[in-house]
Design a protein around this motif. Sequence first.
Motif: not given
Length: 364
Positions: A46-52, A77-80, A82-89
């Motif tokens: 999830l997004e918080n896992v990317i942050d971690e 980025g319209k759903n979680y 897509e946001r995770v993939v964008i943040k990871a990249i």
Amino acid sequence: MTVKDITQILEDFAPLAFAEDFDNVGLLVGNANTEVSGVLVTLDTLENVIDEAIAKNCNLIVSFHPIVFGGLKKITGKNYVERVVIKAIKNDIAIYSNHTALDNARHGVNAKISEMLGLTNTKILIPQKSTIKKLTTYVPTDNLEDVKNALFKAGAGEIGNYSECSFSVEGNGSYKANKNANPTKGTIGTNHIERETMLTCVFGKNNESAIIKSLQSSHPYEEVAFDIQSIENTNPYIGIGMIGELENKVTETEFLTSLKLKMNAKLVRHSNFLNKPIKKVAVLGGSGSFAIGAAKAAGADVFITADLKYHQFYEAENQIVLADIGHFETEQFTKNLLVDYLTKKIPNFAIHLSESITNPINYF
């Protein structure tokens, strides 16, 4: 180490060839040749896992559940997901998932549940079919041992607790080389008879490319004759779910009380009690309604899984107790399993157990 180095270690433990056809496993985001600074192991990305991962300087996330499951037509980025993939990249973080490959592994998800419950005499509940292949080839008898040893080194001939298994029959092979050939034995344009041995051995389908490469590199002939067949035999060491026994019989109430404690479950949804002691226990992490019949057929007193629907509880039919403890709860120790495995394989590498809470279900 690179992403590929680490994922290969994971695939030695849970080969992706054994994942279910519907699944999306492997490297989902990132470059396999990237050098890894650290690994974060999680149940979900999830997004918080990317942050971690960023905070812990980890550029590889090993996630049991795949963040990308169905196809992505847009990444806006319209759903979680897509946001995770964008943040990871954006942060050069690779994401790898082994999901049902680990479900089907002999020492995977369900073995971990069995361990947590103290089950003994465990075996696979639903063994996979078509995971075993058979190689047949023909080798000059003088070269037989060299070819056999090369195949064994590549993983051929392994059956359960036995290795280097094969079957051989001697006979005569014949061939005639044309003018473009470079025969190891015999001469061009002349029919040659060679004393050969037909060699047969089995192997896991995940090793097929390595087996073929080993055969071709070790065989003395310019053209290697061989065939590979898929075998329909079920594989008792690969498959989903597990069944085992408690050390001592307990009452249904005692068992469910212990189950909640050992699996950190907030509640247990269960079918009618049968007023019989519990001894034989079947488990299947995640959504396991499809295995109710298999659990009954195996003689289990109770079947522990998740995501059972209302009408599926009727399928107990006074033959078994069905116990639904929740999807997250059945799989929560999977990340511990992966951390322990990676730490043993690469003890001097930064392997982190994710502290992020990814369970989407709350209880009031």
